[in-house]
Design a protein around this motif. Structure first.
Motif, PDB file in Angstrom:
ATOM      1  N   UNK A   7       0.470  -0.877  -0.524  1.00  0.00           N
ATOM      2  CA  UNK A   7       0.178  -0.474   0.433  1.00  0.00           C
ATOM      3  C   UNK A   7       1.220   1.270  -0.017  1.00  0.00           C
ATOM      4  N   UNK A   8       0.971   2.121  -0.987  1.00  0.00           N
ATOM      5  CA  UNK A   8       1.402   3.353  -1.457  1.00  0.00           C
ATOM      6  C   UNK A   8       0.404   4.077  -1.958  1.00  0.00           C
ATOM      7  N   UNK A   9       1.934   5.791  -1.463  1.00  0.00           N
ATOM      8  CA  UNK A   9       0.660   7.152  -2.387  1.00  0.00           C
ATOM      9  C   UNK A   9       0.914   7.610  -1.154  1.00  0.00           C
ATOM     10  N   UNK A  10      -0.544   8.497  -1.195  1.00  0.00           N
ATOM     11  CA  UNK A  10      -0.596   9.735  -0.639  1.00  0.00           C
ATOM     12  C   UNK A  10      -1.018   9.117   0.787  1.00  0.00           C
ATOM     13  N   UNK A  11      -0.271   8.364   1.535  1.00  0.00           N
ATOM     14  CA  UNK A  11       0.272   7.696   2.725  1.00  0.00           C
ATOM     15  C   UNK A  11       0.931   7.935   4.275  1.00  0.00           C
ATOM     16  N   UNK A  12       0.824   8.410   4.559  1.00  0.00           N
ATOM     17  CA  UNK A  12       1.392   8.762   5.889  1.00  0.00           C
ATOM     18  C   UNK A  12       2.967   7.185   6.149  1.00  0.00           C
ATOM     19  N   UNK A  13       2.603   5.957   5.541  1.00  0.00           N
ATOM     20  CA  UNK A  13       3.195   4.955   5.735  1.00  0.00           C
ATOM     21  C   UNK A  13       2.752   3.861   4.892  1.00  0.00           C
ATOM     22  N   UNK A  14       4.036   3.767   4.525  1.00  0.00           N
ATOM     23  CA  UNK A  14       3.959   2.561   3.114  1.00  0.00           C
ATOM     24  C   UNK A  14       3.646   1.293   3.886  1.00  0.00           C
ATOM     25  N   UNK A 101      -4.910  14.425   4.045  1.00  0.00           N
ATOM     26  CA  UNK A 101      -6.287  14.439   4.127  1.00  0.00           C
ATOM     27  C   UNK A 101      -6.898  14.233   2.154  1.00  0.00           C
ATOM     28  N   UNK A 102      -5.181  14.914   1.308  1.00  0.00           N
ATOM     29  CA  UNK A 102      -5.638  15.090   0.482  1.00  0.00           C
ATOM     30  C   UNK A 102      -6.356  13.566  -0.216  1.00  0.00           C
ATOM     31  N   UNK A 103      -5.801  12.469  -0.075  1.00  0.00           N
ATOM     32  CA  UNK A 103      -6.187  10.750   0.074  1.00  0.00           C
ATOM     33  C   UNK A 103      -7.700  10.993  -0.731  1.00  0.00           C
ATOM     34  N   UNK A 104      -8.052  10.485  -1.625  1.00  0.00           N
ATOM     35  CA  UNK A 104      -9.834  10.272  -1.821  1.00  0.00           C
ATOM     36  C   UNK A 104      -9.950   9.418  -2.496  1.00  0.00           C
ATOM     37  N   UNK A 108      -6.331  -0.498  -7.138  1.00  0.00           N
ATOM     38  CA  UNK A 108      -5.777  -1.990  -7.234  1.00  0.00           C
ATOM     39  C   UNK A 108      -5.770  -2.101  -8.573  1.00  0.00           C
ATOM     40  N   UNK A 109      -3.644  -2.479  -8.298  1.00  0.00           N
ATOM     41  CA  UNK A 109      -3.672  -2.995  -9.990  1.00  0.00           C
ATOM     42  C   UNK A 109      -3.480  -4.557  -9.774  1.00  0.00           C
ATOM     43  N   UNK A 110      -3.665  -4.678 -11.471  1.00  0.00           N
ATOM     44  CA  UNK A 110      -3.360  -6.107 -11.288  1.00  0.00           C
ATOM     45  C   UNK A 110      -2.012  -6.950 -12.580  1.00  0.00           C
ATOM     46  N   UNK A 111      -2.151  -8.093 -12.260  1.00  0.00           N
ATOM     47  CA  UNK A 111      -0.792  -8.029 -12.964  1.00  0.00           C
ATOM     48  C   UNK A 111      -0.590  -7.891 -14.654  1.00  0.00           C
ATOM     49  N   UNK A 112      -1.697  -7.960 -14.675  1.00  0.00           N
ATOM     50  CA  UNK A 112      -1.870  -7.265 -16.805  1.00  0.00           C
ATOM     51  C   UNK A 112      -1.730  -5.936 -16.390  1.00  0.00           C
ATOM     52  N   UNK A 113      -1.456  -5.561 -15.336  1.00  0.00           N
ATOM     53  CA  UNK A 113      -1.409  -3.673 -15.919  1.00  0.00           C
ATOM     54  C   UNK A 113      -2.421  -3.162 -15.736  1.00  0.00           C
ATOM     55  N   UNK A 114      -3.629  -3.531 -15.681  1.00  0.00           N
ATOM     56  CA  UNK A 114      -4.719  -2.733 -15.756  1.00  0.00           C
ATOM     57  C   UNK A 114      -5.191  -2.479 -14.621  1.00  0.00           C
ATOM     58  N   UNK A 115      -5.737  -1.396 -13.786  1.00  0.00           N
ATOM     59  CA  UNK A 115      -6.382  -0.832 -12.622  1.00  0.00           C
ATOM     60  C   UNK A 115      -7.586  -0.534 -12.825  1.00  0.00           C
ATOM     61  N   UNK A 116      -8.074  -0.379 -10.823  1.00  0.00           N
ATOM     62  CA  UNK A 116      -9.620  -0.629 -11.068  1.00  0.00           C
ATOM     63  C   UNK A 116      -9.379   0.396  -9.672  1.00  0.00           C
ATOM     64  N   UNK A 117     -10.385   1.304  -9.946  1.00  0.00           N
ATOM     65  CA  UNK A 117      -9.915   2.480  -8.813  1.00  0.00           C
ATOM     66  C   UNK A 117     -11.639   2.527  -8.415  1.00  0.00           C
ATOM     67  N   UNK A 118     -11.743   2.874  -6.657  1.00  0.00           N
ATOM     68  CA  UNK A 118     -12.598   3.434  -6.130  1.00  0.00           C
ATOM     69  C   UNK A 118     -12.635   4.497  -4.680  1.00  0.00           C
ATOM     70  N   UNK A 119     -13.990   5.068  -4.525  1.00  0.00           N
ATOM     71  CA  UNK A 119     -13.697   6.077  -3.563  1.00  0.00           C
ATOM     72  C   UNK A 119     -12.891   5.370  -2.278  1.00  0.00           C
ATOM     73  N   UNK A 120     -12.138   6.088  -1.662  1.00  0.00           N
ATOM     74  CA  UNK A 120     -11.412   5.996  -0.452  1.00  0.00           C
ATOM     75  C   UNK A 120     -12.269   4.584   0.691  1.00  0.00           C
ATOM     76  N   UNK A 121     -13.226   5.765   1.348  1.00  0.00           N
ATOM     77  CA  UNK A 121     -14.161   5.595   2.145  1.00  0.00           C
ATOM     78  C   UNK A 121     -15.419   3.898   1.387  1.00  0.00           C
ATOM     79  N   UNK A 122     -15.313   3.776  -0.165  1.00  0.00           N
ATOM     80  CA  UNK A 122     -15.694   2.425  -0.153  1.00  0.00           C
ATOM     81  C   UNK A 122     -14.971   1.841  -0.006  1.00  0.00           C
ATOM     82  N   UNK A 123     -13.687   1.908  -0.401  1.00  0.00           N
ATOM     83  CA  UNK A 123     -12.373   0.708  -0.780  1.00  0.00           C
ATOM     84  C   UNK A 123     -13.047   0.294   0.541  1.00  0.00           C
ATOM     85  N   UNK A 124     -12.969   1.472   1.657  1.00  0.00           N
ATOM     86  CA  UNK A 124     -12.580   0.738   2.902  1.00  0.00           C
ATOM     87  C   UNK A 124     -13.211  -0.901   3.317  1.00  0.00           C
TER      88      UNK A 124
END
Length: 166
Positions: A7-14, A101-104, A108-124
């Motif tokens: 887990x990386x990106x706009x986070x305090x801890x990877x 606070x900027x994270x929205x 999620x990335x898969x092995x083939x390079x596809x990406x699946x994006x969800x709002x942060x609150x929904x992803x939880x």
């Protein structure tokens, strides 16, 4: 197969996740029944206190010796590990990464390079499936991504290899 997910990106801890150890995690859920049961969200601290209270009550009532049901309880747990289809909620992992606070959104990335994006609150509320019928997801894992309502249980998003919070 690489089983580590970061887990990386706009986070305090990877955070680095290893799905191979989740079989021993008390937060795992049985996916064969998870989507058909009514669920009540439980505070982790309250659950700990309740569990400790039950343990000590059992000690007081039955003494320090093991109760006659303990062996069968352990046997049931081992049997579930050997045959169960198990998953784990993403919420604690995402919260432990401490998104800024900027994270929205969560991608999620898969092995083939596809990406699946969800709002942060929904992803939880999403789940990772990490075993099927007692076996790790060796061919198309390390985890499958499942929607909170289970609508993609029969056709999950497979080969998830990374999580980016943005």
């Amino acid at each position: 197969m690489e089983s580590i997910i970061q887990i990386k990106g706009l986070v305090k801890f990877n955070i680095t996740l290893d799905p191979t150890v989740w079989i021993f995690d008390d937060r795992k859920v049985d996916l064969d029944t998870y989507f058909s049961e009514d669920r009540v969200e439980v505070n982790a601290d309250d659950a700990y206190v309740e569990g400790a209270s039950k343990f000590w009550s059992r000690e007081i009532m039955e003494g320090a010796s093991y109760p006659p049901t303990l062996k069968s309880e352990k046997k049931f747990e081992r049997q579930q590990m050997k045959t169960g289809t198990l998953g784990i909620l993403l919420k604690p992992f995402l919260e432990n990464a401490e998104p800024t606070t900027e994270a929205t959104k969560v991608t999620f990335s898969d092995r083939e390079g596809n990406e699946f994006t969800y709002p942060l609150e929904d992803a939880k509320n999403l789940l990772f499936q990490f075993s099927k019928e007692g076996k790790i997801l060796a061919e198309d894992g390390p985890v499958y991504l499942l929607l909170a309502d289970g609508s993609n249980y029969d056709s999950p998003i497979k080969n998830i290899t990374g999580i980016t919070i943005g």
